[in-house]
Design a protein around this motif. Structure first.
Motif, PDB file in Angstrom:
ATOM      1  N   HIS A  23      16.049 -14.014  10.718  1.00 12.17           N
ATOM      2  CA  HIS A  23      15.021 -13.252   9.869  1.00 12.17           C
ATOM      3  C   HIS A  23      15.486 -13.192   8.389  1.00 12.17           C
ATOM      4  N   VAL A  24      14.414 -13.391   7.534  1.00 15.03           N
ATOM      5  CA  VAL A  24      14.390 -13.148   6.120  1.00 15.03           C
ATOM      6  C   VAL A  24      13.644 -12.233   5.688  1.00 15.03           C
ATOM      7  N   ARG A  25      13.921 -11.689   4.400  1.00 13.82           N
ATOM      8  CA  ARG A  25      13.208 -10.617   3.700  1.00 13.82           C
ATOM      9  C   ARG A  25      12.389 -11.272   2.771  1.00 13.82           C
ATOM     10  N   THR A  26      11.136 -10.960   2.725  1.00 14.39           N
ATOM     11  CA  THR A  26      10.053 -11.569   1.715  1.00 14.39           C
ATOM     12  C   THR A  26       9.213 -10.399   1.111  1.00 14.39           C
ATOM     13  N   HIS A  29       9.501  -6.601   1.340  1.00 16.59           N
ATOM     14  CA  HIS A  29      10.607  -6.184   2.066  1.00 16.59           C
ATOM     15  C   HIS A  29      11.843  -6.872   1.216  1.00 16.59           C
ATOM     16  N   ALA A  30      11.601  -7.829   0.471  1.00 14.14           N
ATOM     17  CA  ALA A  30      12.871  -8.280  -0.522  1.00 14.14           C
ATOM     18  C   ALA A  30      12.996  -7.355  -1.549  1.00 14.14           C
ATOM     19  N   TRP A  33      14.737  -4.357  -0.642  1.00 15.80           N
ATOM     20  CA  TRP A  33      16.208  -4.555  -0.188  1.00 15.80           C
ATOM     21  C   TRP A  33      16.891  -4.833  -1.675  1.00 15.80           C
ATOM     22  N   ASP A  68       9.618 -13.835   8.530  1.00 15.03           N
ATOM     23  CA  ASP A  68       9.539 -12.160   8.148  1.00 15.03           C
ATOM     24  C   ASP A  68       8.304 -11.597   9.231  1.00 15.03           C
ATOM     25  N   ASP A  70       5.150  -9.179   8.991  1.00 11.58           N
ATOM     26  CA  ASP A  70       4.289  -8.294   8.225  1.00 11.58           C
ATOM     27  C   ASP A  70       3.421  -7.062   9.100  1.00 11.58           C
ATOM     28  N   ALA A  79       4.742  -8.686   3.722  1.00  9.75           N
ATOM     29  CA  ALA A  79       5.425  -9.674   3.716  1.00  9.75           C
ATOM     30  C   ALA A  79       5.212 -10.851   2.944  1.00  9.75           C
ATOM     31  N   ILE A  84       8.660 -17.741   2.482  1.00 13.28           N
ATOM     32  CA  ILE A  84       9.122 -18.298   3.593  1.00 13.28           C
ATOM     33  C   ILE A  84       8.881 -19.978   3.269  1.00 13.28           C
ATOM     34  N   SER A 100       4.012 -15.206   9.174  1.00 16.89           N
ATOM     35  CA  SER A 100       3.824 -13.691   9.907  1.00 16.89           C
ATOM     36  C   SER A 100       2.154 -13.392   9.486  1.00 16.89           C
TER      37      SER A 100
END
Ligand SMILES: [Zn+2]
Length: 301
Positions: A23-26, A29-30, A33, A68, A70, A79, A84, A100
């Motif tokens: 998982h990565v946050r984009t 979400h990023a 974070w 990620d 969405d 997302a 990505i 996503s």
């Protein structure tokens, strides 16, 4: 970080593992974070910032599929598939990207899937429980048609989820949508060209998952999200025998580190001939990275 690093190592680096579930946050979400709050998100102290993660996988002689989720219509947070693609471009020796889309966006979701293909992403991640949809509802068939037509794999969260756990009403999340039969089996039957990954041992429905793996050539699974010593015994037994060509290593990082997963996997009674299939070869074939298999050293048996 030197952004040329990836290009110079892409053909020469030895690859022992492919982690198909990271998982990565984009996008929003990023932002929520915040970059400077990418902190060790697990007991072993590995950052989930995508630059740090890339180095982590280089040290493991590994590659990773990143994505990620969405679920904008449910949470208001979007997302970003561009991000990505940007992380893949920045670390092409490590990352393979899945996009996503929020299935409730209708026509816009279809257009977004087409854009994901144009961005060079290799699949689309869905989380039916978190995205609150039944994959076998005919309203979503155009999504599966589009993914199949574009050669994009689809990865479905399956089994129970920690999302919403402990919150009132589980935050409204219905576990039912993580059930392999009928939701995944139905679309696998209807779209035989669609390549499907069921993410995680689908506990408490992992027996249904194994039945689909045996029955439908277009369906695969990953072993992510579970520390290997807790993976249900029947899943291990099948992975070691009847479905050994259809099971992928995945960690679910940052929830679980690949280090812990690999350490515990080494303790399981898996045949020497099967280990490299699960850790690398099955995913390499699935993702079209067959050169990794052809150039691999023969497995010691
Ligand atoms: Zn996951």
């Amino acid at each position: 970080m030197d952004t040329t690093k990836g290009d110079s190592t892409v053909t020469t680096r030895r690859i022992d593992i492919i982690d198909i579930h990271v998982h990565v946050r984009t996008g929003d979400h990023a932002k929520v974070w915040e970059r400077d709050r990418y902190v060790p998100a697990n007991q072993e102290g590995f950052s989930d910032h995508p630059d740090a993660m890339a180095d982590m996988y280089r040290e493991l002689n590994g590659m990773a599929v990143i994505f990620d989720i969405d679920d904008e219509t449910r949470t208001g947070l979007k997302a970003s598939n561009e991000e990505i693609a940007q992380w893949v471009a920045r670390h092409p020796d490590v990352y393979i990207g899945f996009g996503s889309v929020d299935p409730w966006k209708g026509k816009a979701a279809i257009i977004e899937v087409e854009r994901c293909a144009a961005l060079g992403l290799k699949g689309i991640k869905f989380h039916p429980a978190v995205q609150d949809f039944a994959p076998n509802d005919p309203r979503f068939f155009p999504l599966w048609e589009t993914c199949a037509r574009l050669g994009l794999a689809v990865l479905f969260h399956s089994g129970t989820t920690m999302a919403g756990a402990g919150q009132p009403g589980g935050a409204g999340i219905r576990l039912e949508y993580g059930r392999p039969i009928p939701y995944i089996d139905d679309i696998a039957a209807r779209f035989p060209e669609l390549r499907i990954i069921m993410a995680h041992p689908a506990w408490p429905w992992h027996e249904e998952q194994l039945a689909i793996l045996r029955h439908k050539p277009n369906v695969f699974m990953d072993l992510s999200g579970w520390a290997p010593k807790y993976i249900p015994e029947s899943v291990i037994r099948y992975a070691n025998s009847l479905v050994q060509d259809k099971v992928f290593f995945g960690s679910d990082f940052p929830m679980l580190t690949p280090h812990r997963w690999l350490r515990e996997f080494a303790e399981l009674p898996i045949k020497d001939s099967v280990r490299p299939k699960i850790l690398r070869d099955n995913a390499a074939r699935f993702l079209g990275l067959t050169h990794l298999v052809e150039h691999a050293l023969p497995a010691s048996e």
